[in-house]
Design an enzyme around this catalytic site. Structure first.
Site, PDB file in Angstrom:
ATOM      1  CB  CYS A 131      -0.888  -0.020   1.239  1.00  0.00           C
ATOM      2  SG  CYS A 131      -1.840   1.502   1.477  1.00  0.00           S
ATOM      3  CB  CYS A 134      -0.222   2.117   5.782  1.00  0.00           C
ATOM      4  SG  CYS A 134      -0.834   0.549   5.136  1.00  0.00           S
ATOM      5  CB  CYS A 154      -1.187 -12.665  -6.980  1.00  0.00           C
ATOM      6  SG  CYS A 154      -1.835 -14.181  -6.285  1.00  0.00           S
TER       7      CYS A 154
END
Length: 166
Positions: A131, A134, A154
């Site tokens: 991400c 974060c 995936c």
């Protein structure tokens, strides 16, 4: 005990084998260094309090959930997949496809939603997906996906939350 040539050769062979395996084992289970600081940060104790044990293992320790265990693998409604750690939107349902691997798969993330970095854990060379808000580990990207990108993101379902389109 008398040391013979056989003892020295055996010890030398064992040393050479251990030295050859050391690079493979050194990265075993280890996550590559973070490429940068992320906007959303918490202490380890805060992450543990916020996430379930399974989410913590995947998002913060780069673990992998067992295939076919996530309800998101069978999620086919229109909507958005977001990071379970910080709620940043990651993928649109319009890019989701059934890869047959047992994990939710997408051919493209939302703009600026993810970062990638080299992952050399378990003696393999892969591209990890995090991400971008974060730094939570989401999964890996491979080059065997469908058109138009040819990519297969995936993802671990436990690392995401799904919000259906209103």
């Amino acid at each position: 005990m008398r040391l013979t040539r056989r003892h020295f050769l055996g010890a030398g062979g064992a040393f050479a084998a251990a030295a050859g395996l050391a690079p493979l084992l050194a990265g075993r289970g280890a996550r590559a260094a973070q490429p940068r600081a992320y906007p959303y940060t918490l202490s380890d104790a805060q992450w543990r309090a916020k996430l379930t044990p399974a989410q913590y293992e995947v998002l913060r320790r780069a673990g992998t959930e067992r295939p076919y265990t996530s309800p998101l693998n069978d999620e086919h409604r229109a909507g958005t997949f977001a990071c379970a750690g910080c709620a940043q939107n990651l993928f649109s349902s319009t890019t989701k496809f059934d890869s047959g691997t047992g994990w939710p798969s997408f051919w493209q993330p939302l703009d600026h939603a993810v970062d990638t970095l080299e992952d050399r854990s378990f003696g393999m060379r892969r591209t990890a997906v995090n991400c971008s808000n974060c730094g939570g580990h989401l999964g890996h990207v491979f080059d065997d996906g469908p058109r138009p990108t040819g990519l297969r993101y995936c993802m671990n379902g436990v690392a995401m939350r799904f919000t259906p389109q209103a």
